[in-house]
Design a protein around this motif. Structure first.
Motif, PDB file in Angstrom:
ATOM      1  N   THR A   1       0.822  -1.209   0.000  1.00 26.91           N
ATOM      2  CA  THR A   1       0.000   0.000   0.000  1.00 26.91           C
ATOM      3  C   THR A   1       0.852   1.254   0.000  1.00 26.91           C
ATOM      4  O   THR A   1       0.580   2.217  -0.731  1.00 26.91           O
ATOM      5  CB  THR A   1      -0.932   0.008   1.231  1.00 26.91           C
ATOM      6  OG1 THR A   1      -1.806  -1.121   1.157  1.00 26.91           O
ATOM      7  CG2 THR A   1      -1.762   1.279   1.293  1.00 26.91           C
TER       8      THR A   1
ATOM      9  N   THR B   1       0.764   3.666  -3.268  1.00 27.27           N
ATOM     10  CA  THR B   1       0.228   5.021  -3.084  1.00 27.27           C
ATOM     11  C   THR B   1       1.264   6.060  -3.469  1.00 27.27           C
ATOM     12  O   THR B   1       0.930   7.087  -4.083  1.00 27.27           O
ATOM     13  CB  THR B   1      -0.209   5.222  -1.625  1.00 27.27           C
ATOM     14  OG1 THR B   1      -1.162   4.209  -1.272  1.00 27.27           O
ATOM     15  CG2 THR B   1      -0.833   6.594  -1.429  1.00 27.27           C
TER      16      THR B   1
ATOM     17  N   LEU C   1      -2.840   7.174  -5.341  1.00 31.65           N
ATOM     18  CA  LEU C   1      -4.072   6.581  -4.793  1.00 31.65           C
ATOM     19  C   LEU C   1      -3.708   5.283  -4.086  1.00 31.65           C
ATOM     20  O   LEU C   1      -2.774   4.590  -4.487  1.00 31.65           O
ATOM     21  CB  LEU C   1      -5.082   6.267  -5.905  1.00 31.65           C
ATOM     22  CG  LEU C   1      -5.751   7.435  -6.634  1.00 31.65           C
ATOM     23  CD1 LEU C   1      -6.567   6.886  -7.795  1.00 31.65           C
ATOM     24  CD2 LEU C   1      -6.635   8.236  -5.699  1.00 31.65           C
ATOM     25  N   SER C   2      -4.458   4.928  -3.059  1.00 30.77           N
ATOM     26  CA  SER C   2      -4.253   3.638  -2.420  1.00 30.77           C
ATOM     27  C   SER C   2      -4.680   2.529  -3.377  1.00 30.77           C
ATOM     28  O   SER C   2      -5.464   2.780  -4.317  1.00 30.77           O
ATOM     29  CB  SER C   2      -5.073   3.553  -1.134  1.00 30.77           C
ATOM     30  OG  SER C   2      -6.462   3.500  -1.441  1.00 30.77           O
TER      31      SER C   2
ATOM     32  N   ARG D   1      -8.590   2.234  -3.624  1.00 33.03           N
ATOM     33  CA  ARG D   1      -9.238   3.316  -4.379  1.00 33.03           C
ATOM     34  C   ARG D   1      -8.915   3.207  -5.862  1.00 33.03           C
ATOM     35  O   ARG D   1      -9.776   3.443  -6.720  1.00 33.03           O
ATOM     36  CB  ARG D   1      -8.784   4.670  -3.833  1.00 33.03           C
ATOM     37  CG  ARG D   1      -9.318   4.983  -2.426  1.00 33.03           C
ATOM     38  CD  ARG D   1      -8.834   6.329  -1.946  1.00 33.03           C
ATOM     39  NE  ARG D   1      -9.320   7.400  -2.801  1.00 33.03           N
ATOM     40  CZ  ARG D   1      -8.905   8.660  -2.727  1.00 33.03           C
ATOM     41  NH1 ARG D   1      -7.973   8.998  -1.833  1.00 33.03           N
ATOM     42  NH2 ARG D   1      -9.391   9.579  -3.533  1.00 33.03           N
ATOM     43  N   TRP D   2      -7.687   2.827  -6.183  1.00 32.76           N
ATOM     44  CA  TRP D   2      -7.297   2.684  -7.590  1.00 32.76           C
ATOM     45  C   TRP D   2      -8.110   1.563  -8.238  1.00 32.76           C
ATOM     46  O   TRP D   2      -8.591   1.714  -9.360  1.00 32.76           O
ATOM     47  CB  TRP D   2      -5.803   2.393  -7.683  1.00 32.76           C
ATOM     48  CG  TRP D   2      -5.255   2.421  -9.084  1.00 32.76           C
ATOM     49  CD1 TRP D   2      -4.759   3.497  -9.755  1.00 32.76           C
ATOM     50  CD2 TRP D   2      -5.143   1.300  -9.974  1.00 32.76           C
ATOM     51  NE1 TRP D   2      -4.350   3.123 -11.017  1.00 32.76           N
ATOM     52  CE2 TRP D   2      -4.576   1.776 -11.177  1.00 32.76           C
ATOM     53  CE3 TRP D   2      -5.481  -0.047  -9.882  1.00 32.76           C
ATOM     54  CZ2 TRP D   2      -4.331   0.948 -12.250  1.00 32.76           C
ATOM     55  CZ3 TRP D   2      -5.230  -0.866 -10.970  1.00 32.76           C
ATOM     56  CH2 TRP D   2      -4.667  -0.365 -12.150  1.00 32.76           C
TER      57      TRP D   2
ATOM     58  N   ARG E   1     -11.111   0.448  -7.397  1.00 33.36           N
ATOM     59  CA  ARG E   1     -12.500   0.883  -7.587  1.00 33.36           C
ATOM     60  C   ARG E   1     -12.611   1.835  -8.775  1.00 33.36           C
ATOM     61  O   ARG E   1     -13.601   1.771  -9.534  1.00 33.36           O
ATOM     62  CB  ARG E   1     -13.018   1.555  -6.320  1.00 33.36           C
ATOM     63  CG  ARG E   1     -13.251   0.589  -5.156  1.00 33.36           C
ATOM     64  CD  ARG E   1     -14.012   1.246  -4.024  1.00 33.36           C
ATOM     65  NE  ARG E   1     -13.225   2.270  -3.344  1.00 33.36           N
ATOM     66  CZ  ARG E   1     -12.385   2.029  -2.357  1.00 33.36           C
ATOM     67  NH1 ARG E   1     -12.198   0.779  -1.919  1.00 33.36           N
ATOM     68  NH2 ARG E   1     -11.714   3.009  -1.764  1.00 33.36           N
ATOM     69  N   ALA E   2     -11.594   2.665  -8.979  1.00 34.29           N
ATOM     70  CA  ALA E   2     -11.642   3.626 -10.094  1.00 34.29           C
ATOM     71  C   ALA E   2     -11.539   2.921 -11.435  1.00 34.29           C
ATOM     72  O   ALA E   2     -12.268   3.251 -12.383  1.00 34.29           O
ATOM     73  CB  ALA E   2     -10.518   4.651  -9.942  1.00 34.29           C
TER      74      ALA E   2
END
Length: 291
Positions: A271, A275, A280-281, A284-285, A287-288
């Motif tokens: 992580t 990051t 981005l963590s 989050r990456w 999910r994007a």
């Protein structure tokens, strides 16, 4: 005073000081780590400190000291020489261990020390008056690692030593050897990458790869960087992160499994590196890109 009593007092004095003769009670930070052939130390004292430092002559190589703070004063005795010095920020000294050294230190100090072993092929120019802002910048980037060196990959620790050795050779060596650009051959590069990526070589060191290519450690480090544009650890980290991005995008594996599959020590390590590279963590990456 009896001989046994004197011996006991001398033993207690040695226990209260480090191997540079600094009083352990006065030190706020007393960190050390190995980086290749180099020993790196950080010695820090706060407040209106006055301390005596004494290092007897010994067969121990050379040491470079760098002040990370301005305004520290020392009255120094080095062999038969006596002089006073006020250290500016990024001020350095370089000395051999083969003469007696003593100093009265006044005021707060924060020093990064780089010790070269006795049989190091690199010989530095002894000096009492020099500034090295570039080395200061490198030193400040090492402070977090020095506080917790076990958290860093062994290959990355070796690279810290290699980068410092190159800087010292370019800027402070007694004689600087002229070097031609030395790229690795395609076969050497392929073998190096294979070893770096292989799970068989956990805890890999620069020496391990250099030995397989029949090269000195620093020659391999320079050659890999000139051939790829990255150091071995930078290249390996980029490959691991690319594997991580692929698994994040195409699978639903838990982050901990992805971290271990890509060669990171744990999820926290993955992580942190991800990051830093992506902004981005990993969660989050993922999910994007999967939205």
């Amino acid at each position: 005073m009896a001989a046994t009593e004197l011996s006991e007092i001398q033993t207690e004095l040695r226990k209260s000081r480090d191997n540079l003769g600094c009083s352990l009670k006065s030190l706020r930070h007393n960190h050390s780590a190995r980086a290749g052939d180099l020993t790196l130390l950080r010695k820090t004292a706060s407040g209106p400190v006055r301390s005596e430092i004494a290092t007897p002559a010994q067969d121990r190589g050379m040491i470079l000291g760098m002040s990370l703070l301005p305004g520290h004063r020392r009255r120094i005795r080095e062999g038969s020489r006596r002089y006073d010095r006020v250290f500016d920020q990024d001020a350095i000294y370089i000395r051999e261990f083969d003469v007696d050294y003593a100093a009265t230190a006044e005021g707060a100090f924060d020093f990064l020390l780089i010790e070269l072993p006795l049989h190091s092929p690199l010989r530095l120019r002894p000096t009492n008056e020099a500034l090295d802002p570039r080395l200061g910048q490198m030193a400040r980037g090492l402070l977090d690692w020095l506080a917790r060196p076990a958290l860093l990959d062994p290959l990355a620790s070796d690279e810290i030593g290699a980068r410092l050795m190159l800087h010292l050779e370019r800027n402070h060596a007694i004689t600087r050897r002229l070097r031609r650009r030395s790229r690795l051959s395609p076969a050497q590069l392929a073998r190096a990458k294979e070893m770096l990526m292989s799970v068989e070589f956990e805890g890999l060191r620069l020496d391990d790869v250099a030995l397989a290519l029949d090269l000195p450690r620093n020659a391999f480090f320079r050659g890999f960087r000139e051939t790829t544009g990255l150091s071995p650890y930078q290249w390996l980290l980029a490959e691991r992160l690319e594997q991580g991005r692929l698994l994040l995008r195409l699978t639903q594996l838990p982050l901990v499994d992805i971290a271990l599959a890509c060669g990171f020590a744990d999820q926290s390590h993955f992580t942190r590196m991800f990051t830093r590279a992506q902004g981005l963590s990993p969660g989050r990456w993922r999910r994007a890109v999967q939205a």
